[in-house]
Design a protein around this motif. Sequence first.
Motif, PDB file in Angstrom:
ATOM      1  N   THR A 305       0.844  -1.199   0.000  1.00 36.31           N
ATOM      2  CA  THR A 305       0.000   0.000   0.000  1.00 36.31           C
ATOM      3  C   THR A 305       0.878   1.247   0.000  1.00 36.31           C
ATOM      4  O   THR A 305       2.099   1.167  -0.114  1.00 36.31           O
ATOM      5  N   ASP A 306       0.221   2.390   0.177  1.00 35.55           N
ATOM      6  CA  ASP A 306       0.971   3.645   0.253  1.00 35.55           C
ATOM      7  C   ASP A 306       1.939   3.679   1.428  1.00 35.55           C
ATOM      8  O   ASP A 306       2.873   4.491   1.447  1.00 35.55           O
ATOM      9  N   VAL A 307       1.742   2.808   2.400  1.00 42.08           N
ATOM     10  CA  VAL A 307       2.657   2.754   3.552  1.00 42.08           C
ATOM     11  C   VAL A 307       4.083   2.484   3.097  1.00 42.08           C
ATOM     12  O   VAL A 307       5.040   3.107   3.580  1.00 42.08           O
ATOM     13  N   CYS A 308       4.254   1.554   2.166  1.00 44.24           N
ATOM     14  CA  CYS A 308       5.613   1.240   1.708  1.00 44.24           C
ATOM     15  C   CYS A 308       6.198   2.401   0.906  1.00 44.24           C
ATOM     16  O   CYS A 308       7.403   2.656   0.963  1.00 44.24           O
ATOM     17  N   LEU A 309       5.335   3.131   0.179  1.00 46.61           N
ATOM     18  CA  LEU A 309       5.835   4.294  -0.559  1.00 46.61           C
ATOM     19  C   LEU A 309       6.356   5.366   0.386  1.00 46.61           C
ATOM     20  O   LEU A 309       7.383   6.007   0.120  1.00 46.61           O
ATOM     21  N   GLU A 310       5.650   5.566   1.487  1.00 43.40           N
ATOM     22  CA  GLU A 310       6.100   6.554   2.469  1.00 43.40           C
ATOM     23  C   GLU A 310       7.464   6.169   3.043  1.00 43.40           C
ATOM     24  O   GLU A 310       8.343   7.015   3.227  1.00 43.40           O
ATOM     25  N   ALA A 311       7.655   4.875   3.312  1.00 39.42           N
ATOM     26  CA  ALA A 311       8.935   4.407   3.850  1.00 39.42           C
ATOM     27  C   ALA A 311      10.048   4.569   2.820  1.00 39.42           C
ATOM     28  O   ALA A 311      11.163   5.002   3.148  1.00 39.42           O
ATOM     29  N   LEU A 312       9.738   4.228   1.577  1.00 38.33           N
ATOM     30  CA  LEU A 312      10.731   4.391   0.515  1.00 38.33           C
ATOM     31  C   LEU A 312      11.082   5.860   0.323  1.00 38.33           C
ATOM     32  O   LEU A 312      12.247   6.213   0.105  1.00 38.33           O
ATOM     33  N   SER A 313      10.074   6.721   0.425  1.00 40.90           N
ATOM     34  CA  SER A 313      10.325   8.154   0.288  1.00 40.90           C
ATOM     35  C   SER A 313      11.223   8.665   1.409  1.00 40.90           C
ATOM     36  O   SER A 313      12.111   9.489   1.191  1.00 40.90           O
ATOM     37  N   LYS A 314      11.005   8.148   2.602  1.00 46.20           N
ATOM     38  CA  LYS A 314      11.772   8.599   3.756  1.00 46.20           C
ATOM     39  C   LYS A 314      13.238   8.175   3.674  1.00 46.20           C
ATOM     40  O   LYS A 314      14.140   8.951   4.024  1.00 46.20           O
ATOM     41  N   HIS A 315      13.492   6.950   3.181  1.00 43.93           N
ATOM     42  CA  HIS A 315      14.842   6.396   3.251  1.00 43.93           C
ATOM     43  C   HIS A 315      15.577   6.326   1.913  1.00 43.93           C
ATOM     44  O   HIS A 315      16.809   6.257   1.905  1.00 43.93           O
ATOM     45  N   CYS A 316      14.839   6.335   0.789  1.00 44.34           N
ATOM     46  CA  CYS A 316      15.478   6.100  -0.515  1.00 44.34           C
ATOM     47  C   CYS A 316      15.217   7.213  -1.531  1.00 44.34           C
ATOM     48  O   CYS A 316      15.528   7.051  -2.716  1.00 44.34           O
ATOM     49  N   SER A 317      14.644   8.305  -1.112  1.00 43.96           N
ATOM     50  CA  SER A 317      14.257   9.344  -2.071  1.00 43.96           C
ATOM     51  C   SER A 317      15.467   9.981  -2.754  1.00 43.96           C
ATOM     52  O   SER A 317      15.340  10.554  -3.840  1.00 43.96           O
ATOM     53  N   ARG A 318      16.637   9.894  -2.134  1.00 43.59           N
ATOM     54  CA  ARG A 318      17.833  10.502  -2.720  1.00 43.59           C
ATOM     55  C   ARG A 318      18.520   9.592  -3.732  1.00 43.59           C
ATOM     56  O   ARG A 318      19.510   9.991  -4.350  1.00 43.59           O
ATOM     57  N   SER A 319      18.020   8.369  -3.893  1.00 44.16           N
ATOM     58  CA  SER A 319      18.662   7.437  -4.825  1.00 44.16           C
ATOM     59  C   SER A 319      17.693   6.839  -5.842  1.00 44.16           C
ATOM     60  O   SER A 319      18.094   6.534  -6.966  1.00 44.16           O
ATOM     61  N   LEU A 320      16.433   6.665  -5.499  1.00 39.80           N
ATOM     62  CA  LEU A 320      15.496   5.926  -6.338  1.00 39.80           C
ATOM     63  C   LEU A 320      15.160   6.699  -7.615  1.00 39.80           C
ATOM     64  O   LEU A 320      14.657   7.818  -7.562  1.00 39.80           O
TER      65      LEU A 320
END
Length: 353
Positions: A305-320
């Motif tokens: 769900t959007d929960v995983c997107l929020e986590a990815l945004s928090k930790h991987c937004s500078r690389s993804l």
Amino acid sequence: MAAAAAAAAGDEAWCRETVPRVMELVSPRLPQRDACALLAVSPWCHRALVANPKLWEVLDLHEMNKAGDRLISAISLPRYCHLKIINLEFAQDIDDRHFVRLKEMGCTSLQELELLNINACQKVSDKGIETITSLCPNLRALSIYWIVGLTDLTIRHIVQNCKHIVDLNLSGCKNISDKGMQLVADNYEGLKKLNITRCIKLTDDGLQEVLQKCSSLESLNLYALSSFSDKVYKKIGSLTNLTFLDLCGAQNVTDDGLSCISRCVCLTYLNLSWCVRVTDVGVVAIAQGCRSLQLLSLFGIVGVTDVCLEALSKHCSRSLTTLDVNGCIGIKKRRRDDLIQLFPLLRCFKVHS
């Protein structure tokens, strides 16, 4: 008369001095087939090109007809005496007898060969692999993609003849079993890349041997292998140098497995397409542990769900930069603007339901 003589002398000087310089600059940027065509333009072009040894370290016969005869003819030429790369991918009309002929010729041109690609050369058998690898003792990368007739005997020949392999592509070799993987594990502890896509005879036992003994792996492709258990997926977490992991279709990998894989902190590429037992819990663990992710595919996973997107945004937004949530019906943030706001570096994304 004097003017004509002067012009002829100028042309001669241009061919003798300028052509070699131009060829020296241009030839490294040319496809090898274009360089071969230029050999026939003039004696000056021929001499200039042949004098560039780097140009003839590669022999590219991919997708060519009569590739076996071309291979023998090329290796007979002095300019190919220090080959480093041979590409026969999807080449036509090549089989064991051409490799046997090279051996009968006492071929020494392959002593320095580092990369051999014979992908999809379906007429090559275990015997052919034995022959060609016996001529390439310093081989470091071997790709035998989709030669379906090969067996564990091929792996035995490879490990006996080539002691320095660090990159092995066995994708589509459906008759290779755990015995072959045992040989790989026992002989290639320094292996960096392994592709066993669609090697459908493999079980947990074979993969586990590789994971335990080949701890330097940087790239592991397990695409379209659904029979492994979550127990063996958990062991992937011990590969601290891993940067590339393809688990597409891994139907048994769970959130617990991903939690272990999240210890692979160097991961930049992770394909979880159709890993149907995965939920937000597993993806959140990946986001927290693998903060250098550049590509992530969650294609077809309905449990995220959007929960995983929020986590990815928090930790991987500078690389993804690449994200595939196609078919993830639990994810609501599908608009381009929503994703760009979460992942400012995103360049490629698939969001259709």
